[in-house]
Design a protein around this motif. Structure first.
Motif, short mmCIF file in Angstrom:
data_model
loop_
_atom_site.label_atom_id
_atom_site.label_comp_id
_atom_site.label_asym_id
_atom_site.label_seq_id
_atom_site.Cartn_x
_atom_site.Cartn_y
_atom_site.Cartn_z
N ASN A 45 -2.58 -3.28 -10.64
CA ASN A 45 -2.12 -2.97 -9.30
C ASN A 45 -2.67 -1.58 -9.01
N TYR A 47 -3.89 1.70 -6.85
CA TYR A 47 -3.52 2.47 -5.67
C TYR A 47 -4.77 2.58 -4.81
N ARG A 60 -0.87 -0.47 -2.46
CA ARG A 60 -1.36 -0.96 -3.76
C ARG A 60 -1.99 -2.33 -3.51
N ALA A 135 3.10 0.91 -1.39
CA ALA A 135 3.35 1.52 -2.69
C ALA A 135 4.74 2.13 -2.73
#
Length: 144
Positions: A45, A47, A60, A135
């Motif tokens: 995952n 960023y 993300r 996120a």
């Protein structure tokens, strides 16, 4: 918002991939070596550092990264078989051998964990695999 699809064939290319995967969250069960295919792959995952939308925490994205022509894999600083293991990816680096073609790729994680790939030649691919989501927090690093 476009999905990333990147290829790294030299140290400069790998530096670009490294910037895109910095602070990716990786579960240990989502990485492994397919010896027969000579491929090391991991799901993450990541960023999205390129997201320029006015969000306080960013996005993300689920992404896949794999290295081809891998001859050997070594793990240090964490248990790769741990079903609960979660790692924070910091950087990807390549140290060429004297022949200038083969070498060692190092995947560095926070807390001192590393994966070292001995490769015949540097060949890595990064691709986003699906939609993005908000996120929980924007990654931040303390500078000493």
């Amino acid at each position: 918002m476009t999905d990333l699809k990147l290829l790294a064939l030299d140290t400069e290319d790998l530096a670009v991939l490294s910037a895109h995967v910095q602070d990716a969250v990786v579960r240990t069960v989502d990485m492994g070596y397919a010896r027969g295919d000579r491929r090391f792959a991991l799901l993450m995952n990541r960023y999205d550092w390129t997201d320029d939308k006015p969000r306080s925490k960013g996005l993300r994205k689920r992404s896949g990264l794999h290295f081809d022509r891998v001859e050997n894999v070594a793990y240090a600083g964490f248990d790769p078989a741990s079903p609960e293991g979660v790692l924070n990816l910091l950087a990807l680096t390549f140290t060429p051998a004297p022949d200038g073609v083969s070498g060692v790729v190092e995947i560095t994680f926070a807390g001192g964990g590393t994966v070292r790939l001995t490769v015949e030649v540097l060949e890595a691919r990064l691709a986003d695999l699906g939609s993005a989501w908000a996120a929980a927090a924007k990654p931040a690093h303390k500078l000493d």
